[in-house]
Design a protein around this motif. Structure first.
Motif, mmCIF file in Angstrom:
data_model
loop_
_atom_site.group_PDB
_atom_site.id
_atom_site.type_symbol
_atom_site.label_atom_id
_atom_site.label_comp_id
_atom_site.label_asym_id
_atom_site.label_seq_id
_atom_site.Cartn_x
_atom_site.Cartn_y
_atom_site.Cartn_z
ATOM 1 N N VAL A 121 0.822 -1.211 0.000
ATOM 2 C CA VAL A 121 0.000 0.000 0.000
ATOM 3 C C VAL A 121 0.858 1.263 0.000
ATOM 4 O O VAL A 121 0.588 2.228 -0.716
ATOM 5 C CB VAL A 121 -0.950 -0.005 1.223
ATOM 6 C CG1 VAL A 121 -1.666 1.335 1.352
ATOM 7 C CG2 VAL A 121 -1.963 -1.135 1.107
ATOM 8 N N VAL A 122 1.924 1.253 0.814
ATOM 9 C CA VAL A 122 2.697 2.473 1.029
ATOM 10 C C VAL A 122 3.837 2.644 0.033
ATOM 11 O O VAL A 122 4.174 3.763 -0.352
ATOM 12 C CB VAL A 122 3.256 2.483 2.473
ATOM 13 C CG1 VAL A 122 4.107 3.715 2.715
ATOM 14 C CG2 VAL A 122 2.122 2.419 3.479
ATOM 15 N N SER A 123 4.452 1.544 -0.392
ATOM 16 C CA SER A 123 5.675 1.633 -1.185
ATOM 17 C C SER A 123 5.551 2.486 -2.442
ATOM 18 O O SER A 123 6.506 3.189 -2.793
ATOM 19 C CB SER A 123 6.172 0.230 -1.546
ATOM 20 O OG SER A 123 5.188 -0.468 -2.289
ATOM 21 N N LEU A 170 12.249 12.165 9.723
ATOM 22 C CA LEU A 170 11.324 11.308 8.980
ATOM 23 C C LEU A 170 12.085 10.314 8.117
ATOM 24 O O LEU A 170 11.727 9.131 8.037
ATOM 25 C CB LEU A 170 10.397 12.170 8.114
ATOM 26 C CG LEU A 170 9.405 11.413 7.224
ATOM 27 C CD1 LEU A 170 8.497 10.522 8.067
ATOM 28 C CD2 LEU A 170 8.576 12.398 6.394
ATOM 29 N N LEU A 171 13.157 10.779 7.500
ATOM 30 C CA LEU A 171 13.953 9.890 6.663
ATOM 31 C C LEU A 171 14.569 8.769 7.497
ATOM 32 O O LEU A 171 14.627 7.608 7.063
ATOM 33 C CB LEU A 171 15.055 10.690 5.966
ATOM 34 C CG LEU A 171 15.861 9.952 4.894
ATOM 35 C CD1 LEU A 171 14.956 9.528 3.751
ATOM 36 C CD2 LEU A 171 16.996 10.826 4.384
ATOM 37 N N GLY A 172 15.019 9.106 8.700
ATOM 38 C CA GLY A 172 15.573 8.086 9.581
ATOM 39 C C GLY A 172 14.546 7.042 9.957
ATOM 40 O O GLY A 172 14.847 5.839 10.008
ATOM 41 N N VAL A 173 13.314 7.477 10.220
ATOM 42 C CA VAL A 173 12.241 6.534 10.559
ATOM 43 C C VAL A 173 11.913 5.646 9.367
ATOM 44 O O VAL A 173 11.739 4.425 9.493
ATOM 45 C CB VAL A 173 10.987 7.306 11.027
ATOM 46 C CG1 VAL A 173 9.813 6.354 11.197
ATOM 47 C CG2 VAL A 173 11.272 8.037 12.331
ATOM 48 N N ILE A 174 11.836 6.253 8.197
ATOM 49 C CA ILE A 174 11.530 5.481 6.988
ATOM 50 C C ILE A 174 12.612 4.429 6.745
ATOM 51 O O ILE A 174 12.325 3.270 6.431
ATOM 52 C CB ILE A 174 11.405 6.424 5.776
ATOM 53 C CG1 ILE A 174 10.142 7.284 5.907
ATOM 54 C CG2 ILE A 174 11.383 5.634 4.471
ATOM 55 C CD1 ILE A 174 10.005 8.339 4.829
ATOM 56 N N ALA A 175 13.887 4.831 6.902
ATOM 57 C CA ALA A 175 14.991 3.903 6.636
ATOM 58 C C ALA A 175 14.948 2.695 7.559
ATOM 59 O O ALA A 175 15.346 1.591 7.175
ATOM 60 C CB ALA A 175 16.327 4.631 6.783
ATOM 61 N N MET A 176 14.472 2.880 8.780
ATOM 62 C CA MET A 176 14.420 1.784 9.745
ATOM 63 C C MET A 176 13.190 0.903 9.573
ATOM 64 O O MET A 176 13.099 -0.173 10.176
ATOM 65 C CB MET A 176 14.441 2.347 11.170
ATOM 66 C CG MET A 176 15.760 2.972 11.574
ATOM 67 S SD MET A 176 17.078 1.744 11.661
ATOM 68 C CE MET A 176 16.529 0.781 13.079
ATOM 69 N N ILE A 234 12.587 -10.717 1.119
ATOM 70 C CA ILE A 234 13.183 -10.855 -0.209
ATOM 71 C C ILE A 234 13.208 -12.331 -0.564
ATOM 72 O O ILE A 234 13.763 -13.152 0.176
ATOM 73 C CB ILE A 234 14.606 -10.281 -0.234
ATOM 74 C CG1 ILE A 234 14.567 -8.792 0.124
ATOM 75 C CG2 ILE A 234 15.257 -10.490 -1.591
ATOM 76 C CD1 ILE A 234 15.933 -8.168 0.232
ATOM 77 N N ALA A 235 12.591 -12.658 -1.663
ATOM 78 C CA ALA A 235 12.521 -14.066 -2.078
ATOM 79 C C ALA A 235 13.879 -14.521 -2.579
ATOM 80 O O ALA A 235 14.434 -13.973 -3.529
ATOM 81 C CB ALA A 235 11.478 -14.233 -3.175
ATOM 82 N N GLY A 241 15.403 1.312 4.139
ATOM 83 C CA GLY A 241 16.675 1.985 3.922
ATOM 84 C C GLY A 241 17.476 1.321 2.825
ATOM 85 O O GLY A 241 18.058 1.995 1.958
ATOM 86 N N GLU A 242 17.516 -0.020 2.832
ATOM 87 C CA GLU A 242 18.251 -0.752 1.803
ATOM 88 C C GLU A 242 17.540 -0.717 0.457
ATOM 89 O O GLU A 242 18.172 -0.579 -0.593
ATOM 90 C CB GLU A 242 18.424 -2.210 2.237
ATOM 91 C CG GLU A 242 19.362 -2.411 3.418
ATOM 92 C CD GLU A 242 19.385 -3.858 3.868
ATOM 93 O OE1 GLU A 242 20.449 -4.484 3.742
ATOM 94 O OE2 GLU A 242 18.341 -4.355 4.327
ATOM 95 N N LEU A 243 16.215 -0.853 0.510
ATOM 96 C CA LEU A 243 15.453 -0.972 -0.731
ATOM 97 C C LEU A 243 15.242 0.354 -1.441
ATOM 98 O O LEU A 243 15.169 0.393 -2.674
ATOM 99 C CB LEU A 243 14.085 -1.600 -0.434
ATOM 100 C CG LEU A 243 14.089 -3.050 0.056
ATOM 101 C CD1 LEU A 243 12.682 -3.481 0.407
ATOM 102 C CD2 LEU A 243 14.683 -3.968 -1.009
ATOM 103 N N LEU A 244 15.160 1.438 -0.657
ATOM 104 C CA LEU A 244 14.747 2.686 -1.282
ATOM 105 C C LEU A 244 15.661 3.869 -0.966
ATOM 106 O O LEU A 244 16.111 4.567 -1.876
ATOM 107 C CB LEU A 244 13.313 3.021 -0.843
ATOM 108 C CG LEU A 244 12.702 4.283 -1.451
ATOM 109 C CD1 LEU A 244 12.580 4.140 -2.958
ATOM 110 C CD2 LEU A 244 11.331 4.562 -0.840
ATOM 111 N N VAL A 245 15.966 4.100 0.336
ATOM 112 C CA VAL A 245 16.651 5.337 0.720
ATOM 113 C C VAL A 245 18.064 5.392 0.159
ATOM 114 O O VAL A 245 18.447 6.367 -0.506
ATOM 115 C CB VAL A 245 16.668 5.493 2.253
ATOM 116 C CG1 VAL A 245 17.467 6.733 2.650
ATOM 117 C CG2 VAL A 245 15.249 5.591 2.796
ATOM 118 N N ILE A 246 18.875 4.358 0.436
ATOM 119 C CA ILE A 246 20.258 4.364 -0.049
ATOM 120 C C ILE A 246 20.307 4.399 -1.579
ATOM 121 O O ILE A 246 21.076 5.185 -2.158
ATOM 122 C CB ILE A 246 21.037 3.156 0.512
ATOM 123 C CG1 ILE A 246 21.200 3.293 2.033
ATOM 124 C CG2 ILE A 246 22.402 3.039 -0.161
ATOM 125 C CD1 ILE A 246 22.012 4.484 2.479
#
Length: 755
Positions: free
Chosen positions: A12-14, A75-81, A87-88, A110-115
């Motif tokens: 929903v959120v991604s 907010l970015l820190g919260v999102i990253a955590m 992951i299949a 954080g791994e999938l989107l922020v970095i």
């Protein structure tokens, strides 16, 4: 079910995360024109908003600063955590019991989107100017990294190493430097101190030292680059992330202090103090060199009329105090290759340097103030740090001629003026003052013939009034008796030494009586406030009154008689309670017990000779406590004698026997990890109680002076001989107490059997 909920939430959120980063969060992080204006015109505001650090006594983002950029980073820190979907991978078909593998399959946003999002912004090239969009965007990238501490702490060290090496450290070697980016890179390194592997410390410190010495570039003021570099190094040191080459770091800092302006020297002094505290034994051999350089810089910043001292001078004194404590705490002899003469020479040089600095800061500044026709008292700035330096000077003097060479009477006179008018009672600051008082008393013991504590010097606080050093010190101690609990303890301990160590001449008896009056008034007032709540402070307060009473009973009785509730009876009853076996925090050391016994003997004598209304109960309490304390004194003396004999026997063991014993003990005391952690947890609890002021069981080894020469046994038995009709027949004494006296002192049988 939980996994399904997470995956549904992710679906929903991604789809909105990219839009949130692109359109809301990241635009708030990029460098803007307002940042550049604040950089040039209001450096402190820029630091407060963008590079928060303890170095400038800024409260920091977490407490009271709310900006759009701060909110975006949080907010970015919260999102990253936040947890993303599983992951299949091929490992998903393994057994469910393999929980560690299951955890590895969990992903974070954080791994999938922020970095990945931040990685799409390239680092500036050599030709990019500070005004380019690439620079502005990369500023936002660095700000974002600064909010990912929690995320990076959960990654392995290689992950953080790769990020810092590839996306942060190259900024320090770019040409030309972009100050806005380098300052932010400094801040990031400080924020990531707990995440950085020690293996890259050389590269990290090389980069920060380069920033610390960065000159202004192309008309851009690089003060903030240097300040943020100092803040980052402080953050690293406080997290025990140490440099591979301490001496190089110290040399750079000292050189910058020597060449820096006032504002920069202020944060450099802070950095130096932190570095010395972190380095301890490693840098102790270089301390004499450090002190010489720091003192020279401080003198240059002392203004003609220092009221108060500027922050740079206060920071300089704080750095010197930290250096002094490190020198004292470290094994300087080992650091200087066991060369005692070299160590003594260094100690003497440091003492002379400190003496010259304090004289410059206090006496010379007072002369300037005199010429300006203003208050003639030196400023009370950083009294705790100055007291640490003065205490070092006092400790270093071992001969009479050194007292004059180091200007100790003059310095103590100025210092005693300052502390006599002290009103800012704070525990950490006052501790150094009490330590300095102790060193002054110790010096008086070593060099008794000078009697410098009684030297009369014109007071700066009260012009036209001659005041001895001991009067100024006693004024501080008197206020300390009325202050917070640990100050009360320290002050009460000082009282006994101030009364007994100096040799009061006939001409100085008035001074002695004056300070006894002040001590008694303060101790009685504080005790009266506490008398309905028995606690550990009863003992030091009542023992102060006891010392004063033995020396000047008439003066003390005059003070107590001024109380409407019969102060003498209050004190006598209180001392009886403290000296009894039933009092939890009562007297315990030989000196405490001896002082209590002698005082109780005099109180009993006074109550028998001059009976007071309702005094029979107090008389009985005093006499019973006198007997109990008398017995207690003998027990403690016997125990100490046995322990002394045991130590002598232990000293006779051969090295081989001691080694065997230690090896055996080591085998017996092996403990599990759980036992180890429990033991240290208990130790931490005990330490926190001490820090919190839990002093209920504190034991004092009191200075008794001539009182220590009194034959306590003869005094007590003489009292019984003179007044046995009243004491043994008129009072209700337990047969058990009488029997204990008979067992302990069989020679007293004729007197005690009257009962």
């Amino acid at each position: 079910m939980l996994t399904e909920s997470v995956e549904k939430g992710w679906r929903v959120v991604s789809p909105h995360f990219s839009s949130l980063l692109d359109n809301a969060i990241f635009p708030t992080l990029v460098l803007n024109q307002k940042d550049i204006i604040e950089w040039d015109e209001d450096a402190e505001e820029y630091i407060r908003k963008n590079l928060p650090s303890d170095i400038d006594e800024i409260s920091g983002w977490e407490e009271d600063l709310f900006t759009a950029r701060k909110s975006a980073i949080n907010l970015l820190g919260v999102i990253a955590m936040s947890k993303g979907p599983r992951i299949a991978t091929a490992t998903t078909k393994r057994k469910k019991a393999d929980k560690s593998k299951g955890k590895q399959q969990e992903s974070s946003i954080g791994e999938l989107l922020v970095i990945p999002f931040l990685s799409k912004f390239p680092m500036p090239y050599h030709g990019d100017k500070a005004s380019s969009k690439i620079v502005h965007n990369y500023y936002g990238v660095l700000m974002a990294y600064g909010g990912l501490q929690d995320f990076l702490r959960e990654r392995n060290s290689e992950y953080t190493t790769t990020l810092v090496r590839n996306r942060v450290l190259p900024l320090y070697s770019s040409c030309p430097f972009v100050p806005y980016l380098v300052a932010t890179a400094n801040w990031i390194i400080g924020e990531l101190a707990s995440c950085l592997p020690q293996a890259m410390s050389s590269d990290v410190y090389d980069s920060l030292i380069k920033a610390l010495t960065m000159p202004d570039i192309n008309g851009i003021n690089c003060y903030l680059v240097r300040a943020s570099a100092a803040g980052a190094i402080i953050g690293l040191l406080e997290n025990e992330y140490v440099p591979p080459d301490w001496l190089s770091v110290l040399q750079v800092v000292v050189n910058q202090i020597a060449n820096g302006e006032k504002n920069e020297s202020s944060f450099l002094f802070h950095l130096l103090g932190t570095a010395v505290e972190a380095g301890q034994h490693i840098i102790s051999a270089h301390i004499p060199m450090l002190i010489s350089s720091v003192v020279g810089a401080i003198v240059n910043h002392i203004p003609p009329i220092p009221d108060p001292w500027p922050q740079v001078v206060e920071r300089g004194f704080a750095a010197l105090a930290a250096i002094t404590k490190t020198w004292d705490a470290s094994s300087a002899g080992e650091a200087l290759e066991h060369d005692d003469k070299k160590w003594e020479s260094a100690q003497a040089v440091i003492a002379r340097t400190f003496a010259a600095l304090l004289y410059q800061a206090w006496a010379v500044s007072v002369q300037s103030i005199d010429s300006a026709d203003i208050s003639t008292s030196p400023p009370p700035s950083c009294l705790d740090d100055a007291s640490t330096l003065l205490g070092f000077i006092l400790k270093s003097a071992t001969k009479n001629n050194e007292i004059e060479e180091l200007k100790i009477p003059e310095l103590l006179a100025l210092w005693s003026d300052l502390i006599s008018d002290w009103h800012g009672w704070e525990e950490m600051e006052d501790l150094a003052v009490f330590d300095c008082i102790q060193e002054a008393v110790n010096l008086q013991r070593r060099c008794d013939s000078t009697n410098f504590l009684l030297k009369r010097i014109s007071s700066r606080v009260s012009p036209g009034v001659d005041q001895s050093i001991i009067e100024g010190v006693s004024a501080f101690v008197t206020k300390g008796i009325m202050a917070y609990p640990s100050a009360t303890w320290r002050a009460c301990s000082c009282v006994h030494e101030l009364l007994h160590v100096p040799s009061f001449s006939f001409q100085m008896q008035g001074v002695k009586q004056s300070i006894i009056t002040s001590f008694t008034q303060a101790a009685f007032s504080h005790f009266k406030d506490l008398r309905n709540k028995p606690n550990g402070l009863w003992k030091p307060l009542l023992l102060v009154i006891s010392s004063c009473y033995i020396l000047c009973p008439e003066i003390v009785e005059q003070v107590l008689d001024q109380d409407d509730d019969n102060g003498f009876m209050i004190v006598a009853s209180g001392l009886a309670h403290v000296s009894s076996k039933s009092f939890d925090s009562g007297i315990s050391s030989v000196s405490e017990i001896k002082l209590a016994v002698i005082t109780l003997e005099k109180f009993v004598e006074r109550l028998v000779a001059f009976p007071l209304e309702d005094g029979n109960k107090v008389l009985q309490d005093c006499f019973v406590s006198l007997m109990e304390a008398f017995l207690h004194l003998k027990e403690v003396e016997v125990k100490e004698a046995e322990e002394s004999d045991s130590e002598d026997i232990d000293d006779g063991y051969s090295d081989e026997e001691i080694s065997d014993t230690e090896d055996s003990e080591d085998d017996d005391l092996e403990e599990t990890q759980e036992e180890f952690l429990d033991r240290y947890a208990k130790a931490a609890d005990e330490l926190s109680e001490i820090v919190a002021g839990d002093i209920e069981d504190a034991v004092q080894d009191l200075e008794l002076g001539p009182v220590d020469e009194i034959d306590v046994r003869e005094e007590v038995l003489s009292l019984i001989r003179r007044h046995h009709q009243v004491l043994l027949k008129g009072l209700a004494l337990s047969s058990g107490l009488i029997q204990q006296m008979l067992d302990a002192f069989p020679e007293c049988t004729p007197l005690l059997q009257v009962h």
